[in-house]
Enzyme design. Structure first.
Site, short mmCIF file in Angstrom:
data_model
loop_
_atom_site.label_atom_id
_atom_site.label_comp_id
_atom_site.label_asym_id
_atom_site.label_seq_id
_atom_site.Cartn_x
_atom_site.Cartn_y
_atom_site.Cartn_z
N ASP A 388 33.95 36.06 37.54
CA ASP A 388 32.90 35.31 36.80
C ASP A 388 32.75 35.36 35.26
O ASP A 388 32.39 34.42 34.86
CB ASP A 388 31.76 36.09 37.37
P1 NAP Z 1 33.79 39.42 39.59
O1 NAP Z 1 33.26 38.36 39.13
O2 NAP Z 1 32.89 40.28 40.56
O3 NAP Z 1 35.29 39.14 40.27
C1 NAP Z 1 35.79 40.37 40.57
C2 NAP Z 1 37.17 39.65 41.29
O4 NAP Z 1 38.23 40.92 41.49
C3 NAP Z 1 36.92 39.24 42.69
O5 NAP Z 1 36.83 37.62 42.50
C4 NAP Z 1 38.04 39.87 43.48
O6 NAP Z 1 38.82 38.55 44.25
C5 NAP Z 1 38.69 40.62 42.73
N1 NAP Z 1 39.25 41.80 43.19
C6 NAP Z 1 38.36 42.82 44.04
N2 NAP Z 1 39.37 43.84 44.33
C7 NAP Z 1 40.48 43.38 44.08
C8 NAP Z 1 41.82 44.38 43.81
N3 NAP Z 1 41.77 45.38 44.70
N4 NAP Z 1 42.77 43.93 43.40
C9 NAP Z 1 42.89 42.58 42.72
N5 NAP Z 1 41.59 41.77 42.64
C10 NAP Z 1 40.42 42.46 43.15
O7 NAP Z 1 34.02 40.34 38.45
P2 NAP Z 1 33.98 40.40 36.74
O8 NAP Z 1 34.52 39.14 36.37
O9 NAP Z 1 34.06 41.60 36.17
O10 NAP Z 1 32.20 39.97 36.53
C11 NAP Z 1 31.32 40.81 36.81
C12 NAP Z 1 29.99 40.13 37.53
O11 NAP Z 1 29.16 41.29 37.91
C13 NAP Z 1 29.23 39.12 36.79
O12 NAP Z 1 29.02 38.24 37.77
C14 NAP Z 1 28.06 40.01 36.22
O13 NAP Z 1 27.25 38.93 35.81
C15 NAP Z 1 27.94 40.77 37.14
N6 NAP Z 1 27.19 42.04 36.73
C16 NAP Z 1 27.80 42.97 36.20
C17 NAP Z 1 27.04 43.79 35.32
C18 NAP Z 1 27.40 44.99 34.40
O14 NAP Z 1 26.58 45.70 33.88
N7 NAP Z 1 28.76 45.02 34.29
C19 NAP Z 1 25.74 43.71 35.52
C20 NAP Z 1 25.03 42.83 36.40
C21 NAP Z 1 25.73 41.74 36.85
P3 NAP Z 1 39.61 38.87 45.47
O15 NAP Z 1 38.44 39.30 46.40
O16 NAP Z 1 40.22 37.68 45.70
O17 NAP Z 1 40.54 40.06 45.19
#
Ligand code: NAP
Length: 464
Positions: A388
């Protein structure tokens, strides 16, 4: 020891604890001092508990000992959870704190009623209402994040009206109690109605917004503890509660901003619903994939590499392999930086903590605003389990639920490589157009395994 010297020791313990809590928050705000911040917080809390145990009012230590043992039995496993489960673990801590505040407030009411001055009764009501709604709200938030409860928002017509009515009824009852503190029969209602409100408040909020909500509940728990400080006449509780309340609130604001969301949108917007509409349109598009051998040759030929870690790196616990990759590339004279999005992963600072654990130098970690202008001059961006936070739809697609969220502009780099296991979406549940760009290569596999394979290729098979 005379009562006056004991009192002096207690006051000193509380004063030092207060100073340590403030320093702890200050130190926790920078990676280089964060460990010291944790220690300061722990020592401050030990002093606060130790000082309290010296109080002359305590005549019976047996129950306190039982509570300490029980707390330790619950606390140790809570401290050992995986880093990715920290948000839901934190929510459980808030639930325990809020339950404690509610119980203390209830005991104080029944001990003192009907002789409770209006100010004390007002803060007591605030303490119990906030404590009760934080208790059930935090349990719900924890359940949603742990996927024990359904993550999708559950909405119905008139939901906000029902929720706000519940809160309004509690406030009206609280006002009656302030005016008539002898009305003991009314008191249970300012516990039970907010307990229901806590559940109803979380039901319409999607899993993706849960970390922000948990941070807000943190703020409520702090405020209820500060209110308890007024009831118990404890300056330490007032200060610690106010610090907790304000830091939780500031954090929620930072997280909302990083997702380009307003508070009301987080609380009432029902974000995080699985987006199914766009999925069909992507089916015909193709992506280019590559092997670890190909990826390592591209990296080895680069002058500048930016690594963008995300939630996938955290679940795979790939940070130590990433450190090996950093070493291998740096040894070849390649300039390697890390691009850190404020909400990458599942909690604020998630990536910083993991990369610091792997001893990656702090000066190589650049926040979003610092690294974004560098992407056009970057030869290769290697995305490791992030999705994301790199999605260009946030800039270009007005219909996207993440439209307006600031992102790491990796699409401006010369080549983009993405390590993830499949084409599955990330937390927001939406497709990422970046994967279909000509400059993008998909490296399908587990983050730890794939990075390990690249390191082996780069180091001529020696690996670590
Ligand atoms: P993300 O959008 O959730 O994407 C994580 C990706 O990691 C997934 O597409 C998944 O694809 C891949 N993944 C999962 N396990 C894996 C593994 N073992 N090896 C390789 N890839 C793996 O993560 P992000 O880009 O870090 O974004 C964070 C999200 O959380 C945002 O939408 C943000 O708004 C939300 N959020 C975060 C917080 C915070 O405080 N950090 C707070 C509120 C909301 P596959 O399944 O294809 O592997």
């Amino acid at each position: 020891m005379s009562p006056s010297s004991t009192q002096l020791i207690i006051e000193i313990c509380y004063l030092v604890a207060t100073a340590l809590f403030i320093l702890s928050l200050k130190w926790l705000s920078a990676p280089s001092t964060a460990r010291r911040g944790v220690w300061a917080g722990e020592v401050g809390m030990a002093l606060a508990i130790g000082g309290t145990l010296l109080h002359h009012g305590i005549v019976e230590y047996r129950w306190i000992l039982i509570a300490l043992v029980l707390g330790t039995i619950i606390g140790i496993p809570l401290g050992l959870v995986q880093m990715t489960a920290v948000p839901q673990r934190t929510a459980l801590s808030h639930a325990c704190g809020a339950l404690c505040v509610t119980l203390v407030g209830t005991a104080e009411f029944y001990l003192a009623s009907p002789y409770i001055p209006p100010f004390t009764m007002s803060v007591l009501c605030l303490e119990v209402i906030l404590g009760s709604l934080t208790f059930t709200g935090s349990l719900m938030a924890s359940g949603k994040l742990q996927e024990i409860l359904p993550q999708r928002p559950i909405t119905y017509r008139g939901q906000n009206f029902v929720n706000l009515s519940l809160l309004a009824i509690s406030v009206v009852l609280a006002v009656i109690l302030v005016l008539h503190p002898g009305q003991k029969a009314l008191f249970p209602f300012i516990i039970f109605i907010p307990l229901i409100f806590g559940v109803m408040m979380i039901v319409p909020i999607g899993g993706a917004d849960m970390p922000t909500v948990i941070s807000l509940l943190n703020s409520y728990a702090g405020l209820s503890a500060a209110a308890m400080g007024f009831v118990l006449n404890s300056k330490l509780l007032i200060i610690a509660g106010a610090l907790d309340g304000s830091s939780g609130f500031i954090l929620s604001v930072i997280m909302s901003k990083a997702m380009n969301r307003s508070f009301s949108n987080v609380l009432f917007g029902a974000f995080g619903q699985v987006q199914t509409a766009a999925a069909g349109a992507q089916e015909t598009r193709t992506v280019r994939s590559a092997t670890a051998e190909e990826a390592s040759s591209i990296l080895a030929a680069a002058n500048t590499v930016a690594i963008v870690p995300g939630y996938g790196m955290a679940v795979a616990q790939a940070q130590h392999k990433v450190r090996e990759l950093f070493d291998a590339l740096s040894k070849k004279g390649i300039d390697v930086k890390f691009g850190i999005h404020p909400v990458a992963g599942r909690m604020p600072g998630h990536m910083n903590v993991l990369l610091a654990e792997a001893d990656i130098p702090y000066d190589r970690l650049l926040d979003m605003d610092s690294i974004n202008p560098d992407f056009p001059q970057t030869d290769v961006v290697l995305i490791i389990g992030a999705n994301d936070v790199t999605n260009p739809a946030a800039k270009t697609d007005q219909s996207s639920p993440i439209y307006g969220m600031p992102i790491l502009e990796v699409d401006r780099a010369r080549t983009v490589m993405v390590i993830k296991r499949s084409m599955n979406p990330g937390f927001a549940g939406i497709d990422n157009p970046l994967y279909y760009f000509d400059k993008t290569l998909m490296l399908f596999g587990d983050a730890k395994g794939f990075v390990g394979d690249i390191v082996r290729e780069l180091t001529g098979g020696s690996g670590h």
